[in-house]
Structure formats: C-alpha cells, structure tokens
Design a protein around this motif. Structure first.
Motif, PDB file in Angstrom:
ATOM      1  N   GLN A  16      21.305  -0.988   0.879  1.00 27.31           N
ATOM      2  CA  GLN A  16      22.396  -1.292   0.449  1.00 27.31           C
ATOM      3  C   GLN A  16      22.588  -2.906   1.294  1.00 27.31           C
ATOM      4  OE1 GLN A  16      24.772   1.927   1.593  1.00 27.31           O
ATOM      5  NE2 GLN A  16      25.156   2.299  -0.539  1.00 27.31           N
ATOM      6  N   TRP A  17      22.671  -4.014   0.339  1.00 27.26           N
ATOM      7  CA  TRP A  17      22.133  -4.227  -1.126  1.00 27.26           C
ATOM      8  C   TRP A  17      21.335  -5.269  -1.016  1.00 27.26           C
ATOM      9  CZ3 TRP A  17      27.186  -2.774   0.407  1.00 27.26           C
ATOM     10  CH2 TRP A  17      27.739  -1.699  -0.311  1.00 27.26           C
ATOM     11  N   PHE A  18      20.050  -4.986  -0.319  1.00 24.99           N
ATOM     12  CA  PHE A  18      18.834  -6.239  -0.665  1.00 24.99           C
ATOM     13  C   PHE A  18      17.546  -5.168  -0.469  1.00 24.99           C
ATOM     14  CE2 PHE A  18      17.986  -6.440   3.712  1.00 24.99           C
ATOM     15  CZ  PHE A  18      18.896  -5.730   4.456  1.00 24.99           C
ATOM     16  N   TRP A  19      16.786  -6.301  -0.851  1.00 25.92           N
ATOM     17  CA  TRP A  19      15.156  -5.682  -0.732  1.00 25.92           C
ATOM     18  C   TRP A  19      14.468  -6.604   0.536  1.00 25.92           C
ATOM     19  CZ3 TRP A  19      14.083  -2.159  -4.440  1.00 25.92           C
ATOM     20  CH2 TRP A  19      15.030  -2.172  -5.586  1.00 25.92           C
ATOM     21  N   THR A  20      13.773  -5.813   1.241  1.00 26.21           N
ATOM     22  CA  THR A  20      12.664  -6.237   1.926  1.00 26.21           C
ATOM     23  C   THR A  20      11.233  -6.022   1.922  1.00 26.21           C
ATOM     24  OG1 THR A  20      14.459  -5.940   3.918  1.00 26.21           O
ATOM     25  CG2 THR A  20      12.338  -6.645   4.511  1.00 26.21           C
ATOM     26  N   PHE A  21      10.528  -7.222   1.748  1.00 29.03           N
ATOM     27  CA  PHE A  21       9.253  -6.985   1.145  1.00 29.03           C
ATOM     28  C   PHE A  21       8.307  -7.412   2.485  1.00 29.03           C
ATOM     29  CE2 PHE A  21      11.630  -8.440  -2.241  1.00 29.03           C
ATOM     30  CZ  PHE A  21      11.284  -7.407  -3.105  1.00 29.03           C
ATOM     31  N   THR A  22       7.374  -6.564   2.867  1.00 32.89           N
ATOM     32  CA  THR A  22       6.593  -6.818   4.015  1.00 32.89           C
ATOM     33  C   THR A  22       5.084  -6.826   3.620  1.00 32.89           C
ATOM     34  OG1 THR A  22       8.071  -5.620   5.435  1.00 32.89           O
ATOM     35  CG2 THR A  22       6.010  -5.786   6.374  1.00 32.89           C
ATOM     36  N   TYR A  23       4.411  -7.783   4.104  1.00 33.32           N
ATOM     37  CA  TYR A  23       2.968  -8.069   3.626  1.00 33.32           C
ATOM     38  C   TYR A  23       2.052  -7.617   4.532  1.00 33.32           C
ATOM     39  CZ  TYR A  23       5.904 -10.874   0.827  1.00 33.32           C
ATOM     40  OH  TYR A  23       6.857 -11.444  -0.129  1.00 33.32           O
ATOM     41  N   GLU A  24       0.876  -7.619   4.160  1.00 33.85           N
ATOM     42  CA  GLU A  24      -0.103  -7.134   4.983  1.00 33.85           C
ATOM     43  C   GLU A  24      -0.373  -7.705   6.474  1.00 33.85           C
ATOM     44  OE1 GLU A  24      -3.455  -7.227   2.070  1.00 33.85           O
ATOM     45  OE2 GLU A  24      -3.098  -5.235   1.684  1.00 33.85           O
ATOM     46  N   ASP A  25       0.119  -9.054   6.533  1.00 35.05           N
ATOM     47  CA  ASP A  25      -0.138  -9.774   7.720  1.00 35.05           C
ATOM     48  C   ASP A  25       1.042  -9.416   8.542  1.00 35.05           C
ATOM     49  OD1 ASP A  25       1.819 -10.918   6.547  1.00 35.05           O
ATOM     50  OD2 ASP A  25       0.944 -12.846   6.611  1.00 35.05           O
ATOM     51  N   GLY A  26       1.995  -8.546   8.191  1.00 35.76           N
ATOM     52  CA  GLY A  26       3.348  -8.366   8.989  1.00 35.76           C
ATOM     53  C   GLY A  26       4.383  -9.043   8.684  1.00 35.76           C
ATOM     54  N   THR A  27       4.156  -9.883   7.919  1.00 34.72           N
ATOM     55  CA  THR A  27       5.431 -11.065   7.803  1.00 34.72           C
ATOM     56  C   THR A  27       6.161 -10.337   6.603  1.00 34.72           C
ATOM     57  OG1 THR A  27       4.254 -12.124   6.232  1.00 34.72           O
ATOM     58  CG2 THR A  27       4.154 -13.145   8.391  1.00 34.72           C
ATOM     59  N   SER A  28       7.355 -10.800   6.913  1.00 33.86           N
ATOM     60  CA  SER A  28       8.498 -10.189   5.598  1.00 33.86           C
ATOM     61  C   SER A  28       9.243 -11.436   5.125  1.00 33.86           C
ATOM     62  CB  SER A  28       9.217  -8.842   5.917  1.00 33.86           C
ATOM     63  OG  SER A  28       9.318  -8.977   7.395  1.00 33.86           O
ATOM     64  N   THR A  29       9.691 -10.925   3.633  1.00 33.19           N
ATOM     65  CA  THR A  29      10.478 -11.828   3.284  1.00 33.19           C
ATOM     66  C   THR A  29      11.750 -11.111   2.961  1.00 33.19           C
ATOM     67  OG1 THR A  29       9.356 -11.761   1.104  1.00 33.19           O
ATOM     68  CG2 THR A  29       9.056 -13.741   2.572  1.00 33.19           C
ATOM     69  N   ILE A  30      13.065 -11.598   2.589  1.00 26.15           N
ATOM     70  CA  ILE A  30      14.148 -10.729   2.047  1.00 26.15           C
ATOM     71  C   ILE A  30      14.458 -11.348   0.522  1.00 26.15           C
ATOM     72  CG2 ILE A  30      16.609 -10.393   2.237  1.00 26.15           C
ATOM     73  CD1 ILE A  30      16.047 -10.195   5.307  1.00 26.15           C
ATOM     74  N   ASN A  31      14.447 -10.422  -0.321  1.00 24.81           N
ATOM     75  CA  ASN A  31      14.770 -10.701  -1.693  1.00 24.81           C
ATOM     76  C   ASN A  31      13.920 -11.561  -2.652  1.00 24.81           C
ATOM     77  OD1 ASN A  31      16.723  -9.081  -1.671  1.00 24.81           O
ATOM     78  ND2 ASN A  31      18.528 -10.496  -1.210  1.00 24.81           N
ATOM     79  N   GLU A  32      12.659 -11.912  -1.755  1.00 25.06           N
ATOM     80  CA  GLU A  32      11.739 -12.681  -2.447  1.00 25.06           C
ATOM     81  C   GLU A  32      10.383 -12.187  -2.276  1.00 25.06           C
ATOM     82  OE1 GLU A  32      12.268 -16.708  -0.662  1.00 25.06           O
ATOM     83  OE2 GLU A  32      13.517 -17.153  -2.281  1.00 25.06           O
ATOM     84  N   LEU A  33       9.844 -11.700  -3.423  1.00 24.70           N
ATOM     85  CA  LEU A  33       8.491 -11.188  -3.272  1.00 24.70           C
ATOM     86  C   LEU A  33       7.362 -12.363  -3.592  1.00 24.70           C
ATOM     87  CD1 LEU A  33       6.293  -9.034  -3.398  1.00 24.70           C
ATOM     88  CD2 LEU A  33       7.208  -7.947  -5.387  1.00 24.70           C
ATOM     89  N   TYR A  34       6.617 -12.571  -2.798  1.00 19.79           N
ATOM     90  CA  TYR A  34       5.453 -13.531  -3.056  1.00 19.79           C
ATOM     91  C   TYR A  34       4.262 -12.871  -3.444  1.00 19.79           C
ATOM     92  CZ  TYR A  34       8.819 -17.108  -1.493  1.00 19.79           C
ATOM     93  OH  TYR A  34       9.941 -17.973  -1.213  1.00 19.79           O
ATOM     94  N   VAL A  35       3.438 -13.223  -4.563  1.00 18.08           N
ATOM     95  CA  VAL A  35       2.212 -12.879  -4.754  1.00 18.08           C
ATOM     96  C   VAL A  35       1.304 -13.769  -5.368  1.00 18.08           C
ATOM     97  CG1 VAL A  35       3.230 -10.420  -5.339  1.00 18.08           C
ATOM     98  CG2 VAL A  35       2.754 -12.133  -7.164  1.00 18.08           C
ATOM     99  N   PRO A  36       0.016 -13.847  -5.075  1.00 15.63           N
ATOM    100  CA  PRO A  36      -0.831 -14.578  -5.378  1.00 15.63           C
ATOM    101  C   PRO A  36      -1.179 -14.340  -6.958  1.00 15.63           C
ATOM    102  CG  PRO A  36      -2.004 -12.898  -4.040  1.00 15.63           C
ATOM    103  CD  PRO A  36      -0.734 -12.749  -4.215  1.00 15.63           C
ATOM    104  N   ALA A  37      -1.812 -15.297  -7.480  1.00 17.51           N
ATOM    105  CA  ALA A  37      -1.880 -15.261  -9.003  1.00 17.51           C
ATOM    106  C   ALA A  37      -3.315 -14.085  -9.348  1.00 17.51           C
ATOM    107  CB  ALA A  37      -2.421 -16.595  -9.606  1.00 17.51           C
ATOM    108  N   ASN A  38      -3.276 -13.561 -10.293  1.00 11.97           N
ATOM    109  CA  ASN A  38      -4.555 -12.534 -10.761  1.00 11.97           C
ATOM    110  C   ASN A  38      -4.640 -11.654  -9.687  1.00 11.97           C
ATOM    111  OD1 ASN A  38      -5.007 -13.891 -13.208  1.00 11.97           O
ATOM    112  ND2 ASN A  38      -5.793 -15.881 -12.297  1.00 11.97           N
ATOM    113  N   THR A  39      -3.711 -11.358  -9.384  1.00  7.43           N
ATOM    114  CA  THR A  39      -4.045 -10.190  -7.982  1.00  7.43           C
ATOM    115  C   THR A  39      -3.444  -8.777  -8.567  1.00  7.43           C
ATOM    116  OG1 THR A  39      -4.070 -11.837  -6.656  1.00  7.43           O
ATOM    117  CG2 THR A  39      -3.828  -9.777  -5.667  1.00  7.43           C
ATOM    118  N   GLU A  40      -3.984  -7.614  -8.339  1.00  2.13           N
ATOM    119  CA  GLU A  40      -3.345  -6.393  -8.255  1.00  2.13           C
ATOM    120  C   GLU A  40      -2.518  -6.113  -7.049  1.00  2.13           C
ATOM    121  OE1 GLU A  40      -6.687  -3.882 -11.279  1.00  2.13           O
ATOM    122  OE2 GLU A  40      -6.770  -3.984  -9.141  1.00  2.13           O
TER     123      GLU A  40
END
Ligand code: CU
Length: 212
Positions: free
Chosen positions: A119-143
């Motif tokens: 409540q009431w937000f999203w946390t995105f944690t990537y493979e390198d350990g960094t995280s972002t809040i309410n923003e999900l960064y992904v590369p192009a053409n990737t599963e």
C-alpha cells in the motif's frame, strides 16, 4: 459478427498478441451473447406468461411444489449436454494461450525483476540489486520474468497494453512474464487491479521500454 466485435472491443492494444488471444476472446463474446439472449429471453417470457393479473393460469407453477408431471428427459438432456459441450469447447480453445502464458521462459537472455507490491506503490528490483519505485525499466526485445510479492494485502499487477495481469496475494509468490519486443519503445501504464485500500486507484506505475 465483426460489427459486434468491433463495438465491444473497440481498442486492441499493440502488444496484445491478437492472433493468439483474439479468437478466444471472440468466441467467449459470441457464446456469452447467445447464452445471454436465451436465458434473458426465457426469463422475460416467463415474466409475462406467469404474471399475476388476478387470474392464475391453470398450469402456473406453485411455490414449493415441484411439478414432476411436467418433467422432460429431452429438455434435461439438452440443457445438460449443451452447456457441457460449450464449456468443453471454450476450455479447449483456451489451452494454447494459457500454455503460452503459463510457460515462463528460462533462457540465458531472460531478465528477472522482483516486483514488490504494498500500500500503495510498486518496487522493482533488478538482477544487479538496484531498485526503482513505480517505474519498471526494461530493455527492448527481451523476455522479462516478473516475480511478485505482496507485503500487506492482495494487489494485482496489470500491464494494460500487453493484457498481462497477475494477482499478488500476500504470502503467495506469483510470476508472470512478457516479451518487451511486442511493444514499441516508450512508456506504458501499469495499474493495480485488485482493490487494496484507500489509495488503490493511485497505485500506478510506468513500464518503460528502452530504445534499442
Ligand atoms: Cu494495490
């Protein structure tokens, strides 16, 4: 047929894998309409046929009495076997899309993102350990595989443009995946789609697909 479909599905998102999902949605739509007309038609017929206008028709059903003498094996058979065939058919055509969606990829170039909902937000944690809040960064053409966790109540993760949606109950780890190659580079809306309290409607995030 397509007029009905176009008016009910006016907007098909670009990443929606139309060739995989659209025939299934169309079938569900058509059969829902047919069953709806039959059921509502019968209901309204019964309303008018058996309306109490002071004179009760002789063959009107009595409350609490099952009119066994009016039973019909043929009718019983039709409304048992008919829906059975229909549900079996709809299940059958759902198998290929479900198989595609439930088969979570596990290739070398797949990336995994931990998604934490609270409540009431999203946390995105990537493979390198960094995280972002309410923003999900992904590369192009990737599963991209998403591994979900909820810290308080149930939430639900929904990327509208892709039709990817997954419930996130507390204490149950769920997963979903998508192919960012289905989207043009840019920003896409992510919404919580399970009512999760006061600020549920503000529990939004942005999917950012990078330029190649
Ligand atoms: Cu939520």
């Amino acid at each position: 047929m397509s007029v009905l479909k176009d008016s009910l599905i006016p907007y098909i998102p670009q990443g929606w894998q139309t060739d995989l999902f659209e025939p299934v949605v169309t079938q569900f739509l058509i059969w829902s309409a047919i069953v709806g007309v039959l059921v509502l038609g019968w209901m309204f017929y019964a309303f008018f046929r058996y309306t109490d206008d002071g004179e009760i028709p002789e063959d009107a059903p009595q409350a609490g009495v099952f009119p066994a003498e009016r039973g019909s094996n043929r009718v019983e058979l039709i409304w048992t076997v008919g829906p059975l065939i229909l549900v079996t058919w709809l299940t059958y055509i759902s198998l290929a899309p479900l198989d595609y969606y439930w088969d979570i990829p596990d290739d070398d170039d797949t990336i995994v993102v931990q998604v934490t909902a609270q409540q009431w937000f999203w946390t995105f944690t990537y493979e390198d350990g960094t995280s972002t809040i309410n923003e999900l960064y992904v590369p192009a053409n990737t599963e991209v595989v998403l591994e979900f966790k909820a810290l308080d109540v149930i939430h639900s993760f929904y990327i509208i443009e892709l039709g990817v949606k997954e419930d996130i109950p507390p204490n149950v780890d769920t997963e979903a995946w998508f192919d960012s190659g289905l989207l043009e580079p840019g920003n896409y809306l992510i919404q919580c789609t399970e009512y999760c309290g006061e600020d549920h409607s503000n529990m939004l995030a942005t999917l950012i697909v990078a330029e190649e």
